[in-house]
Design a protein around this motif. Structure first.
Motif, PDB file in Angstrom:
ATOM      1  N   VAL A 109       0.873  -1.177   0.000  1.00 19.73           N
ATOM      2  CA  VAL A 109       0.000   0.000   0.000  1.00 19.73           C
ATOM      3  C   VAL A 109       0.911   1.228   0.000  1.00 19.73           C
ATOM      4  CG1 VAL A 109      -1.743   1.294   1.279  1.00 19.73           C
ATOM      5  CG2 VAL A 109      -1.797  -1.222   1.259  1.00 19.73           C
ATOM      6  N   LEU A 110       0.875   2.003  -1.076  1.00 17.26           N
ATOM      7  CA  LEU A 110       1.799   3.120  -1.237  1.00 17.26           C
ATOM      8  C   LEU A 110       1.084   4.458  -1.104  1.00 17.26           C
ATOM      9  CD1 LEU A 110       3.900   1.891  -4.315  1.00 17.26           C
ATOM     10  CD2 LEU A 110       4.366   1.561  -1.884  1.00 17.26           C
ATOM     11  N   PHE A 111       1.745   5.386  -0.434  1.00 16.19           N
ATOM     12  CA  PHE A 111       1.313   6.779  -0.423  1.00 16.19           C
ATOM     13  C   PHE A 111       2.571   7.627  -0.353  1.00 16.19           C
ATOM     14  CE2 PHE A 111       1.387   5.294   3.949  1.00 16.19           C
ATOM     15  CZ  PHE A 111       1.938   6.347   4.670  1.00 16.19           C
ATOM     16  N   SER A 112       2.410   8.922  -0.299  1.00 14.13           N
ATOM     17  CA  SER A 112       3.593   9.782  -0.359  1.00 14.13           C
ATOM     18  C   SER A 112       3.541  10.872   0.698  1.00 14.13           C
ATOM     19  CB  SER A 112       3.722  10.425  -1.745  1.00 14.13           C
ATOM     20  OG  SER A 112       2.616  11.278  -2.002  1.00 14.13           O
ATOM     21  N   LYS A 113       4.692  11.431   0.951  1.00 15.16           N
ATOM     22  CA  LYS A 113       4.830  12.673   1.700  1.00 15.16           C
ATOM     23  C   LYS A 113       5.562  13.658   0.800  1.00 15.16           C
ATOM     24  CE  LYS A 113       4.986  10.814   6.456  1.00 15.16           C
ATOM     25  NZ  LYS A 113       4.319  11.749   7.379  1.00 15.16           N
ATOM     26  N   PHE A 114       5.436  14.946   1.114  1.00 15.33           N
ATOM     27  CA  PHE A 114       6.125  15.968   0.346  1.00 15.33           C
ATOM     28  C   PHE A 114       7.334  16.486   1.117  1.00 15.33           C
ATOM     29  CE2 PHE A 114       1.719  16.949  -1.544  1.00 15.33           C
ATOM     30  CZ  PHE A 114       1.911  16.038  -2.570  1.00 15.33           C
ATOM     31  N   ALA A 115       8.187  17.235   0.429  1.00 14.13           N
ATOM     32  CA  ALA A 115       9.439  17.701   1.027  1.00 14.13           C
ATOM     33  C   ALA A 115       9.213  18.614   2.230  1.00 14.13           C
ATOM     34  CB  ALA A 115      10.289  18.410  -0.018  1.00 14.13           C
ATOM     35  N   ASN A 116       8.088  19.326   2.280  1.00  7.48           N
ATOM     36  CA  ASN A 116       7.812  20.199   3.428  1.00  7.48           C
ATOM     37  C   ASN A 116       7.680  19.415   4.730  1.00  7.48           C
ATOM     38  OD1 ASN A 116       5.100  19.323   2.238  1.00  7.48           O
ATOM     39  ND2 ASN A 116       4.474  20.174   4.204  1.00  7.48           N
ATOM     40  N   ALA A 117       7.437  18.104   4.624  1.00  8.98           N
ATOM     41  CA  ALA A 117       7.257  17.266   5.807  1.00  8.98           C
ATOM     42  C   ALA A 117       8.588  16.885   6.460  1.00  8.98           C
ATOM     43  CB  ALA A 117       6.482  15.997   5.437  1.00  8.98           C
ATOM     44  N   LEU A 118       9.704  17.119   5.789  1.00 12.22           N
ATOM     45  CA  LEU A 118      10.995  16.705   6.343  1.00 12.22           C
ATOM     46  C   LEU A 118      11.363  17.529   7.570  1.00 12.22           C
ATOM     47  CD1 LEU A 118      12.980  16.380   3.008  1.00 12.22           C
ATOM     48  CD2 LEU A 118      12.168  14.494   4.444  1.00 12.22           C
ATOM     49  N   SER A 119      11.972  16.861   8.550  1.00 14.88           N
ATOM     50  CA  SER A 119      12.535  17.533   9.716  1.00 14.88           C
ATOM     51  C   SER A 119      13.687  16.697  10.243  1.00 14.88           C
ATOM     52  CB  SER A 119      11.473  17.763  10.805  1.00 14.88           C
ATOM     53  OG  SER A 119      10.861  16.545  11.194  1.00 14.88           O
ATOM     54  N   GLY A 120      14.564  17.346  11.021  1.00 11.89           N
ATOM     55  CA  GLY A 120      15.749  16.676  11.513  1.00 11.89           C
ATOM     56  C   GLY A 120      15.615  16.238  12.957  1.00 11.89           C
ATOM     57  N   SER A 121      16.499  15.364  13.368  1.00 15.32           N
ATOM     58  CA  SER A 121      16.489  14.895  14.753  1.00 15.32           C
ATOM     59  C   SER A 121      16.778  16.055  15.700  1.00 15.32           C
ATOM     60  CB  SER A 121      17.541  13.803  14.943  1.00 15.32           C
ATOM     61  OG  SER A 121      17.464  13.243  16.236  1.00 15.32           O
ATOM     62  N   GLY A 122      16.008  16.124  16.777  1.00 14.16           N
ATOM     63  CA  GLY A 122      16.136  17.203  17.746  1.00 14.16           C
ATOM     64  C   GLY A 122      15.287  18.410  17.433  1.00 14.16           C
ATOM     65  N   GLN A 123      14.653  18.425  16.279  1.00 10.17           N
ATOM     66  CA  GLN A 123      13.838  19.574  15.865  1.00 10.17           C
ATOM     67  C   GLN A 123      12.487  19.544  16.584  1.00 10.17           C
ATOM     68  OE1 GLN A 123      13.726  20.165  11.609  1.00 10.17           O
ATOM     69  NE2 GLN A 123      11.799  21.291  11.684  1.00 10.17           N
ATOM     70  N   THR A 124      11.928  20.724  16.802  1.00 11.64           N
ATOM     71  CA  THR A 124      10.570  20.831  17.321  1.00 11.64           C
ATOM     72  C   THR A 124       9.610  20.963  16.149  1.00 11.64           C
ATOM     73  OG1 THR A 124      11.253  21.849  19.402  1.00 11.64           O
ATOM     74  CG2 THR A 124       8.973  22.192  18.722  1.00 11.64           C
ATOM     75  N   VAL A 125       8.664  20.058  16.063  1.00 13.27           N
ATOM     76  CA  VAL A 125       7.656  20.058  14.997  1.00 13.27           C
ATOM     77  C   VAL A 125       6.375  20.659  15.559  1.00 13.27           C
ATOM     78  CG1 VAL A 125       6.241  18.608  13.490  1.00 13.27           C
ATOM     79  CG2 VAL A 125       8.666  18.075  13.829  1.00 13.27           C
ATOM     80  N   THR A 126       5.858  21.656  14.891  1.00 11.22           N
ATOM     81  CA  THR A 126       4.639  22.319  15.337  1.00 11.22           C
ATOM     82  C   THR A 126       3.413  21.500  14.968  1.00 11.22           C
ATOM     83  OG1 THR A 126       5.650  24.501  15.116  1.00 11.22           O
ATOM     84  CG2 THR A 126       3.243  24.412  15.145  1.00 11.22           C
ATOM     85  N   LEU A 127       2.579  21.215  15.949  1.00  8.30           N
ATOM     86  CA  LEU A 127       1.318  20.533  15.693  1.00  8.30           C
ATOM     87  C   LEU A 127       0.291  21.569  15.252  1.00  8.30           C
ATOM     88  CD1 LEU A 127       1.242  18.168  18.801  1.00  8.30           C
ATOM     89  CD2 LEU A 127       1.929  17.599  16.462  1.00  8.30           C
ATOM     90  N   PRO A 128      -0.217  21.461  14.040  1.00 13.15           N
ATOM     91  CA  PRO A 128      -1.081  22.514  13.515  1.00 13.15           C
ATOM     92  C   PRO A 128      -2.452  22.536  14.168  1.00 13.15           C
ATOM     93  CG  PRO A 128      -1.022  20.664  12.004  1.00 13.15           C
ATOM     94  CD  PRO A 128      -0.020  20.357  13.081  1.00 13.15           C
ATOM     95  N   ALA A 129      -3.049  23.702  14.159  1.00 17.41           N
ATOM     96  CA  ALA A 129      -4.435  23.822  14.596  1.00 17.41           C
ATOM     97  C   ALA A 129      -5.328  23.120  13.577  1.00 17.41           C
ATOM     98  CB  ALA A 129      -4.816  25.290  14.722  1.00 17.41           C
TER      99      ALA A 129
END
Length: 297
Positions: A109-129
Motif C-alpha cells: 500500500v503506497l502513499f507519499s509525503k512531500f518535502a515540506n514534511a521533512l525535519s531533523g532529529s532534535g527539531q521541534t515540529v509544530t502541531l497545527p491547529a
C-alpha cells in the motif's frame, strides 16, 4: 559510514560521524586541499568515487582534531535533505494492520509525503491547529543510491545507498477524512529523518533489525523488521517496476504495532500526541531519532 546533514550559519553542511564527533566535510576539504562532495546528494550521485573521496578525507583529517565537532548539540537537518520522491508503505506489518482494523494487503500500500514534511532529529515540529489526533510511527527508511527501474528483489540491494530512522507522524483525523491519506501525512515537519544515514555496508541485514519507539520515555513500539510483509528488496523492486527511483529518493517501509490508533477507542484521547511531548524512534544500529512537539504560535 554514517553521514549527517547539519546547520551552520543558516546553511546545510555534510558531516561524517566518527564516534561522538562529526567531521565537517566542507571545512576539512578546504583545509586539506582534497576535493569532496558538498552535500549528501552529491556524494550519492558520485557513487564509489564520492564515497572514496570522503573516506580519504576522513583518514587525512584524523591528525587535525580541530576539523571535528561534537555530535551532541549539533543542530541536525533531515539526514536526507532533498529527496526527489518520498514513498511510504502502509500496513506493512500484520499486527499493525490488525490493530488498524484493516485487511492484510496482498500488494504494498503506497502513499507519499512531500518535502515540506521533512525535519531533523532534535527539531521541534509544530502541531497545527485544526487537528487533534496526532500519532507516531517508527519506521526503517531506505535511501536509494542509483537510478533503478524494473529490477528483481534480489537485484535491488545493489541500488540501495543506505538506511535511516524515520517517524511517519500522522494526523489521523485528517488522514481518514477521505480515502486518500495525504492530508494527514504531509503536514510541515511530519517526516522526521535521522539522526544519520548509515551506508548499506554498515547494515548487512536490514530485514532483521529491532525497531522501537518511545513517547516521553515510555516504550510504545517494540518489534523487528523481520515482521515486515514486504521486505526492503521487494519494496524497491515493486515500486521501481512502475516508477523509476533516483539517487536520494527514500522509502519509508511501514510501522509495526503499538501506535495510538491501535489502542482501544476509549484510551486514545489520553494518548494522542500533544504539544510538549517527545517522540524517540530507534532502529537497530541507526542511532536515535528525537522529535519534540510544539504548539502553533
Amino acid at each position: 559510514m554514517r553521514l549527517v546533514t547539519f546547520w551552520q550559519s543558516g546553511k546545510q553542511r555534510l558531516g561524517m560521524v566518527q564516534g561522538d564527533l562529526v567531521l565537517d566535510v566542507q571545512t576539512a576539504a578546504q583545509a586539506l586541499g582534497i576535493p569532496a562532495p558538498a552535500d549528501l546528494h552529491e556524494l550519492i550521485e558520485r557513487g564509489d568515487e564520492g564515497f572514496g573521496a570522503v573516506q580519504t578525507l576522513a583518514a587525512r583529517a584524523e591528525a587535525q582534531p580541530e576539523l571535528f565537532v561534537p555530535l551532541a548539540g549539533l543542530p541536525l537537518a533531515p539526514c536526507v535533505p532533498r529527496p526527489g520522491k518520498i514513498f511510504c508503505v502502509g500496513l506493512n506489518y500484520r499486527p499493525h494492520a490488525a490493530e488498524a482494523g484493516m485487511a492484510v494487503p496482498s500488494e504494498p500500500v503506497l502513499f507519499s509525503k512531500f518535502a515540506n514534511a521533512l525535519s531533523g532529529s532534535g527539531q521541534t515540529v509544530t502541531l497545527p491547529a485544526g487537528a487533534v489526533q496526532f500519532d507516531y510511527e517508527a519506521e526503517l527508511a531506505i535511501v536509494i543510491g542509483r537510478r533503478v527501474h524494473q529490477v528483481t528483489p534480489g537485484e535491488a540491494q545493489a541500488y540501495i545507498f543506505g538506511y535511516c530512522n524515520a517517524n511517519d507522524l500522522s494526523a489521523r483525523d485528517l488522514q481518514f477524512r477521505s480515502s486518500q491519506w495525504l492530508l494527514g501525512k504531509s503536514l510541515d515537519g511530519f517526516c522526521p529523518l535521522g539522526p544519520w544515514v548509515a551506508t548499506a555496508d554498515e547494515v548487512p541485514h536490514p530485514n532483521r533489525l529491532a525497531i522501537r519507539s518511545w513517547v516521553n520515555g515510555e516504550k510504545r513500539q517494540d518489534a523487528n523488521t523481520a515482521e515486515m510483509i514486504f521486505d526492503c528488496g521487494y519494496l524497491v523492486s515493486y515500486i521501481s517496476r512502475y516508477i523509476p527511483l533516483d539517487p536520494g529518493d527514500i522509502i519509508l517501509t511501514g510501522t509495526p504495532e503499538g501506535v495510538v490508533m491501535g489502542y482501544p477507542p476509549e484510551e486514545r484521547d489520553q494518548l494522542w500526541l500533544k504539544s510538549g511531548d517527545t517522540v524517540e524512534v530507534e532502529v537497530e544500529g541507526l542511532g536515535r531519532l528525537i522529535t519534540h512537539l510544539g504548539a502553533p504560535e
